[in-house]
Design a protein around this motif. Structure first.
Motif, PDB file in Angstrom:
ATOM      1  N   LEU A  51      40.126  26.279  34.028  1.00 49.26           N
ATOM      2  CA  LEU A  51      38.906  26.897  34.523  1.00 49.26           C
ATOM      3  C   LEU A  51      39.301  27.990  35.507  1.00 49.26           C
ATOM      4  N   ALA A  52      38.826  29.209  35.282  1.00 52.06           N
ATOM      5  CA  ALA A  52      39.163  30.336  36.149  1.00 52.06           C
ATOM      6  C   ALA A  52      37.888  31.072  36.539  1.00 52.06           C
ATOM      7  N   VAL A  53      37.660  31.215  37.843  1.00 48.51           N
ATOM      8  CA  VAL A  53      36.435  31.834  38.346  1.00 48.51           C
ATOM      9  C   VAL A  53      36.800  32.958  39.314  1.00 48.51           C
ATOM     10  N   PRO A  54      36.312  34.185  39.080  1.00 48.99           N
ATOM     11  CA  PRO A  54      36.595  35.283  40.018  1.00 48.99           C
ATOM     12  C   PRO A  54      35.942  35.020  41.370  1.00 48.99           C
ATOM     13  N   ILE A  55      36.692  35.235  42.451  1.00 44.33           N
ATOM     14  CA  ILE A  55      36.134  35.019  43.792  1.00 44.33           C
ATOM     15  C   ILE A  55      36.398  36.215  44.709  1.00 44.33           C
ATOM     16  N   PHE A  56      36.747  37.360  44.133  1.00 48.59           N
ATOM     17  CA  PHE A  56      37.037  38.543  44.948  1.00 48.59           C
ATOM     18  C   PHE A  56      35.864  38.870  45.867  1.00 48.59           C
ATOM     19  N   ALA A  57      34.654  38.937  45.297  1.00 48.26           N
ATOM     20  CA  ALA A  57      33.473  39.308  46.085  1.00 48.26           C
ATOM     21  C   ALA A  57      33.197  38.291  47.177  1.00 48.26           C
ATOM     22  N   GLU A  58      33.402  36.998  46.877  1.00 51.91           N
ATOM     23  CA  GLU A  58      33.157  35.955  47.876  1.00 51.91           C
ATOM     24  C   GLU A  58      34.135  36.063  49.050  1.00 51.91           C
ATOM     25  N   VAL A  59      35.386  36.404  48.746  1.00 49.17           N
ATOM     26  CA  VAL A  59      36.377  36.570  49.814  1.00 49.17           C
ATOM     27  C   VAL A  59      35.993  37.739  50.723  1.00 49.17           C
ATOM     28  N   VAL A  60      35.622  38.865  50.106  1.00 51.74           N
ATOM     29  CA  VAL A  60      35.256  40.050  50.896  1.00 51.74           C
ATOM     30  C   VAL A  60      34.016  39.769  51.738  1.00 51.74           C
ATOM     31  N   THR A  61      33.000  39.154  51.142  1.00 45.55           N
ATOM     32  CA  THR A  61      31.768  38.856  51.872  1.00 45.55           C
ATOM     33  C   THR A  61      32.019  37.921  53.044  1.00 45.55           C
ATOM     34  N   ALA A  62      32.808  36.875  52.819  1.00 46.54           N
ATOM     35  CA  ALA A  62      33.015  35.859  53.856  1.00 46.54           C
ATOM     36  C   ALA A  62      33.900  36.340  54.993  1.00 46.54           C
ATOM     37  N   PHE A  63      34.945  37.121  54.678  1.00 46.86           N
ATOM     38  CA  PHE A  63      35.947  37.423  55.698  1.00 46.86           C
ATOM     39  C   PHE A  63      35.905  38.838  56.252  1.00 46.86           C
ATOM     40  N   SER A  64      35.042  39.694  55.737  1.00 48.34           N
ATOM     41  CA  SER A  64      34.935  41.052  56.282  1.00 48.34           C
ATOM     42  C   SER A  64      34.637  41.085  57.780  1.00 48.34           C
ATOM     43  N   GLY A  75      38.932  46.427  56.803  1.00 44.84           N
ATOM     44  CA  GLY A  75      39.624  47.228  55.796  1.00 44.84           C
ATOM     45  C   GLY A  75      39.884  46.536  54.482  1.00 44.84           C
ATOM     46  N   LEU A  76      39.210  45.404  54.212  1.00 42.83           N
ATOM     47  CA  LEU A  76      39.377  44.779  52.892  1.00 42.83           C
ATOM     48  C   LEU A  76      38.804  45.709  51.829  1.00 42.83           C
ATOM     49  N   PRO A  77      39.479  45.845  50.673  1.00 41.37           N
ATOM     50  CA  PRO A  77      38.960  46.745  49.631  1.00 41.37           C
ATOM     51  C   PRO A  77      37.649  46.228  49.052  1.00 41.37           C
ATOM     52  N   THR A  78      36.822  47.140  48.586  1.00 40.15           N
ATOM     53  CA  THR A  78      35.536  46.746  47.997  1.00 40.15           C
ATOM     54  C   THR A  78      35.676  46.374  46.524  1.00 40.15           C
ATOM     55  N   ALA A  79      36.819  46.690  45.930  1.00 46.82           N
ATOM     56  CA  ALA A  79      37.089  46.342  44.529  1.00 46.82           C
ATOM     57  C   ALA A  79      38.606  46.222  44.372  1.00 46.82           C
ATOM     58  N   PRO A  80      39.065  45.434  43.391  1.00 48.77           N
ATOM     59  CA  PRO A  80      40.517  45.315  43.184  1.00 48.77           C
ATOM     60  C   PRO A  80      41.156  46.666  42.906  1.00 48.77           C
ATOM     61  N   THR A  81      42.316  46.891  43.468  1.00 49.04           N
ATOM     62  CA  THR A  81      43.049  48.142  43.231  1.00 49.04           C
ATOM     63  C   THR A  81      44.218  47.941  42.273  1.00 49.04           C
ATOM     64  N   ILE A  82      44.532  46.688  41.959  1.00 53.18           N
ATOM     65  CA  ILE A  82      45.561  46.388  40.958  1.00 53.18           C
ATOM     66  C   ILE A  82      44.845  45.886  39.712  1.00 53.18           C
ATOM     67  N   THR A  83      44.956  46.619  38.642  1.00 50.51           N
ATOM     68  CA  THR A  83      44.244  46.272  37.411  1.00 50.51           C
ATOM     69  C   THR A  83      45.237  45.977  36.281  1.00 50.51           C
ATOM     70  N   LEU A  84      44.771  45.169  35.341  1.00 47.75           N
ATOM     71  CA  LEU A  84      45.599  44.795  34.204  1.00 47.75           C
ATOM     72  C   LEU A  84      45.743  45.946  33.208  1.00 47.75           C
ATOM     73  N   VAL A  85      46.956  46.175  32.745  1.00 48.35           N
ATOM     74  CA  VAL A  85      47.210  47.054  31.611  1.00 48.35           C
ATOM     75  C   VAL A  85      48.018  46.212  30.626  1.00 48.35           C
ATOM     76  N   PRO A  86      47.347  45.327  29.869  1.00 45.43           N
ATOM     77  CA  PRO A  86      48.075  44.315  29.110  1.00 45.43           C
ATOM     78  C   PRO A  86      48.715  44.857  27.831  1.00 45.43           C
ATOM     79  N   SER A  87      49.804  44.210  27.485  1.00 43.43           N
ATOM     80  CA  SER A  87      50.431  44.454  26.186  1.00 43.43           C
ATOM     81  C   SER A  87      50.870  43.105  25.639  1.00 43.43           C
ATOM     82  N   VAL A  88      51.054  43.044  24.340  1.00 44.46           N
ATOM     83  CA  VAL A  88      51.463  41.792  23.705  1.00 44.46           C
ATOM     84  C   VAL A  88      52.628  42.048  22.768  1.00 44.46           C
ATOM     85  N   MET A  89      53.383  40.984  22.538  1.00 48.29           N
ATOM     86  CA  MET A  89      54.493  41.038  21.577  1.00 48.29           C
ATOM     87  C   MET A  89      54.109  40.179  20.370  1.00 48.29           C
ATOM     88  N   LYS A  90      54.227  40.732  19.189  1.00 46.63           N
ATOM     89  CA  LYS A  90      53.852  40.031  17.963  1.00 46.63           C
ATOM     90  C   LYS A  90      55.081  39.873  17.077  1.00 46.63           C
TER      91      LYS A  90
END
Length: 265
Positions: A189-202, A207-222
């Motif tokens: 079970l995986a639940v995003p909590i980015f917004a909850e962290v920012v809201t609670a601890f701001s 200076g907490l970011p308002t959105a993630p700055t590290i994003t996935l650029v996925p690749s796969v091996m077949k």
């Protein structure tokens, strides 16, 4: 020295009984009782530094902190407090910062349980015990520090549960974890909590970011017969994707895209 009347006026506290209750609970020192200047009865006087302490206690009570919690957190070594004041070093910040951090952790726990509790109920999971675990987890200082650290570094933080334990991890770890557990078919079970962290601890973490700055650029091996092919994963809509095949060129040169394959084709 400040009279109880002066402290009430400068703090906005309405009743002198509040000061009496506070010194009985060990939040402020007992007053020095003297005759009233007007000759009518007696009046209490406190050291000047007590004014700052009363202002902060009033703020913390308004934020929901109990007098018992304040009494357990704040120093009641009045001689030491007096020495600090004489040195010009009296500060209420350390204890107040601890209480502010606790208030933010409580808010974080509430936001997390409010988000995940109903989700567990819809899945038919007996949620009372799990929500209690969640609440205890979110209130831990180590949990808060890990969540804040991930968000501050720009990761999209997720709260994950593997059936045995909860943890907070970057989103990039979840896909890898599921891939490694494919043969065992272990649910996660995986639940995003980015917004909850920012809201609670701001309030305490500037200076907490308002959105993630590290994003996935996925690749796969077949694996195809005796060779391995590499593909970029391109998201299409919310739950759909395309695979864009990469062709390896000569050594030292990057792979290049050659074709796209829609999911299910």
């Amino acid at each position: 020295m400040l009279s109880s009347h002066e402290i009430l006026k400068r703090t906005g506290i309405k009743n002198a009984k509040t000061l009496t209750r506070w010194h009985q609970r060990g939040l402020i020192p007992p007053p020095e009782v003297k005759l009233h200047p007007g000759g009518r009865g007696k009046i209490g006087y406190w050291p000047d530094w007590v004014l700052e302490r009363c202002i902060r206690i009033k703020q913390l009570v308004k934020q929901g902190h109990s007098l018992d919690k304040l009494a357990a957190t704040l120093s009641n070594d009045w001689a030491e407090e007096e020495r600090k004041a004489k040195r010009g070093g009296y500060r209420f910040k350390d204890a107040a910062a601890d209480l502010d951090h606790l208030a933010c952790r409580r808010n974080f726990a509430m936001l997390v349980t409010d988000k995940i509790g109903p989700m567990l109920s819809k899945l038919g999971v007996p949620s009372k015990r799990i929500v209690r675990w969640l609440d205890e987890l979110a209130l831990r200082e180590q949990t808060a520090e890990k969540a804040i650290s991930l968000v501050r570094d720009g990761y999209n933080a997720l709260l994950v549960f593997d059936g045995d334990a909860w943890d907070i991890v970057p989103d990039i770890v979840v896909g890898l974890a599921l891939g490694h557990r494919a043969e065992q078919a272990i649910p996660l079970l995986a639940v995003p909590i980015f917004a909850e962290v920012v809201t609670a601890f701001s309030p305490i973490e500037y200076g907490l970011p308002t959105a993630p700055t590290i994003t996935l650029v996925p690749s796969v091996m077949k694996t195809v017969a005796d060779r391995v092919e590499e593909y970029d994963v391109l998201q299409v809509g919310v739950l759909d994707f395309e695979l864009s095949k990469l062709e390896t060129t000569s050594a030292g040169e990057p792979a290049k895209k050659t074709s796209s394959t829609r999911q299910g084709e």
